[in-house]
Enzyme design. Sequence first.
Site, short mmCIF file in Angstrom:
data_model
loop_
_atom_site.label_atom_id
_atom_site.label_comp_id
_atom_site.label_asym_id
_atom_site.label_seq_id
_atom_site.Cartn_x
_atom_site.Cartn_y
_atom_site.Cartn_z
N ASP A 166 30.53 8.66 -28.54
CA ASP A 166 31.25 9.78 -27.94
C ASP A 166 31.14 9.76 -26.42
O ASP A 166 32.13 9.92 -25.70
CB ASP A 166 30.70 11.12 -28.44
CG ASP A 166 30.74 11.21 -29.96
OD1 ASP A 166 31.36 10.34 -30.58
OD2 ASP A 166 30.14 12.16 -30.49
N TYR A 187 23.12 15.05 -40.41
CA TYR A 187 23.44 13.88 -39.58
C TYR A 187 22.20 13.01 -39.36
O TYR A 187 22.22 11.80 -39.58
CB TYR A 187 24.01 14.34 -38.23
CG TYR A 187 24.42 13.21 -37.32
CD1 TYR A 187 25.73 12.75 -37.30
CD2 TYR A 187 23.50 12.59 -36.47
CE1 TYR A 187 26.11 11.71 -36.46
CE2 TYR A 187 23.87 11.56 -35.63
CZ TYR A 187 25.18 11.12 -35.63
OH TYR A 187 25.54 10.08 -34.81
N GLU A 190 21.45 14.58 -26.00
CA GLU A 190 21.55 14.95 -27.43
C GLU A 190 20.21 14.72 -28.13
O GLU A 190 19.75 15.55 -28.90
CB GLU A 190 22.62 14.09 -28.13
CG GLU A 190 24.02 14.28 -27.60
CD GLU A 190 24.75 15.47 -28.21
OE1 GLU A 190 24.22 16.09 -29.15
OE2 GLU A 190 25.84 15.80 -27.71
N SER A 242 29.74 29.91 -18.69
CA SER A 242 30.69 29.30 -19.62
C SER A 242 31.87 30.26 -19.78
O SER A 242 31.72 31.36 -20.30
CB SER A 242 30.03 29.06 -20.99
OG SER A 242 31.04 28.87 -21.96
N GLU A 279 33.23 4.91 -38.24
CA GLU A 279 32.49 6.18 -38.24
C GLU A 279 31.07 5.95 -38.75
O GLU A 279 30.87 5.24 -39.75
CB GLU A 279 33.24 7.17 -39.13
CG GLU A 279 33.37 8.54 -38.58
CD GLU A 279 34.15 8.65 -37.28
OE1 GLU A 279 33.53 8.56 -36.20
OE2 GLU A 279 35.37 8.83 -37.34
N HIS A 280 30.12 6.53 -38.06
CA HIS A 280 28.70 6.38 -38.39
C HIS A 280 28.25 4.91 -38.32
O HIS A 280 27.30 4.52 -38.98
CB HIS A 280 28.37 6.99 -39.76
CG HIS A 280 28.45 8.48 -39.75
ND1 HIS A 280 27.39 9.27 -39.39
CD2 HIS A 280 29.49 9.32 -40.01
CE1 HIS A 280 27.77 10.56 -39.45
NE2 HIS A 280 29.04 10.60 -39.81
N THR A 281 28.96 4.15 -37.55
CA THR A 281 28.55 2.76 -37.33
C THR A 281 27.80 2.62 -36.01
O THR A 281 27.07 1.65 -35.82
CB THR A 281 29.77 1.82 -37.29
OG1 THR A 281 30.77 2.45 -36.50
CG2 THR A 281 30.31 1.55 -38.67
N GLY A 327 33.59 22.09 -32.13
CA GLY A 327 33.22 21.85 -33.52
C GLY A 327 34.32 21.17 -34.32
O GLY A 327 34.34 21.23 -35.54
N ALA A 328 35.25 20.51 -33.65
CA ALA A 328 36.36 19.88 -34.36
C ALA A 328 36.16 18.37 -34.50
O ALA A 328 37.05 17.66 -34.91
CB ALA A 328 37.67 20.16 -33.64
C1 GLA Z 1 29.10 12.00 -33.95
C2 GLA Z 1 28.07 11.26 -33.11
C3 GLA Z 1 28.50 9.83 -32.85
C4 GLA Z 1 28.90 9.13 -34.14
C5 GLA Z 1 29.86 9.99 -34.95
C6 GLA Z 1 30.15 9.41 -36.30
O1 GLA Z 1 30.28 12.17 -33.25
O2 GLA Z 1 27.86 11.91 -31.88
O3 GLA Z 1 27.47 9.14 -32.20
O4 GLA Z 1 27.78 8.77 -34.89
O5 GLA Z 1 29.35 11.30 -35.15
O6 GLA Z 1 30.82 8.22 -36.17
#
Ligand code: GLA
Length: 445
Positions: free
Chosen positions: A157, A207, A145, A53, A19-21, A106-107
């Site tokens: 993602d 973020y 994004e 939508s 995560e966040h890598t 948002g999950a």
């Molecule tokens: C969100 C971002 C991803 C990633 C995650 C954390 O989902 O869209 O690119 O950084 O947070 O791992």
Amino acid sequence: DGTTGSIYASPGRINLIGEHTDYNNGFVFPGAVDKGIMAEIKPNGTDKVCAYSIDEKDYVEFGLKEEDAPRASWAKYIFGVCREMIKRGVDVKGFNTAFAGDVPLGAGMSSSAALESTFAYALNDLFGDNKVDKFELAKVGQATEHNYVGVNCGIMDQFASVFGKAGSLIRLDCRSLEYQYFPFKPQGYKLVLLNTCVKHELVGSPYNERRLSCERVAEVIKAKHPEVESLRDASFEMLEEVKAELKPEDYSRAKYVIGEVVRVLDVCDALEAGDYETVGKKMYETHFGLSKDYEVSCEELDFLVDVAIDCGVTGSRMMGGGFGGCTINLVKEELYDIFIAEEGDAALIENAENKGASFFALHAFDTVEHDAGVAHALGNRQTALLQHGAVGRARLDGHIAVLIGQLGEQAGGVTAVQLLSGQVACFVPGSEFLDECLVLIVVEQ
Ligand code: GLA
């Protein structure tokens, strides 16, 4: 005009670890899931996009030029994808579209990436002769994004949504974009997501600040070790060496990331050896790092992880960007019922005291393969197009309609009604835009 459009679908994702890598050029370990976004799209011969939508019950029109950006936040994703495809030489023209999804918003399960890759695929197919390759389609979502939503996310993602494969997780090297599928069928364990129902919004969240912290630390280390381009290349020793030059907060962020890059690789090894205890231990380590050092957890996520520990769950951690969303849990099969019950009880008690998580269990899910440009069933769901006239009606024998809000509910002027014998009637009481848009109904067998 009575003709139907094409249907496209893309999945949301989970992430076992890493995560966040991604924006630190490290490794991630996601997989696409059987929940996603589905859209019906039909070129309309103009330069205007007419988008509905179904979930938000909101209709938006916008043009395709840079200055035509819509205000509705959901529509920015579609507009951004159009713009990014145009930048890549695709001659995007106007279209009508209606879309809906079953990834909880948002999950932390990447509903936005699912939306982006659905439209990236679709526009490539409808207007681009499929000339943009899959890597680039993932990058279109990421660039959307960055440039149109304001989240400086990594590639995880969108990559997972585009490259997902049934029964597998993907280890992705976010620097080289090399990836490897790992069959994921844990014997005797279930992966379970628990949703805090605290909606996370990465737009305007810290973020982007986390990303900046990481980049600052990488810069400082690079001054001494020129080979270090990002935290992926840094070691704990290097970090200690420059500690005095860093804000304490930046130091903590980097400490988490450097540990996490290694943890992903450890988890891959453990999985190959069938060692789920180690996988679970690493998941907890990730959670504590995200909570204490990276500071992207929240009270409700920490609470769900604490209950998991009390229940003896093998591994549990917050998943995704943070600030709300789900925990992902590796649970022994024989513990599953107890775990769900205990989490439920604990959440109820906490709620009574008005401080804890409200939650629901997302049962264990299946991973799915993304099939380029083809409508595919998401889980056991299928789509059916209900055409409309003044009053439209379609037969869906043997199916039960479940979407378009609730049955009997109005969605954008359409009322879906379930008839006896499983047929579904769709009434369109003279809504203007629906003259051009078809109605997408998802049915469950
Ligand atoms: C969100 C971002 C991803 C990633 C995650 C954390 O989902 O869209 O690119 O950084 O947070 O791992």
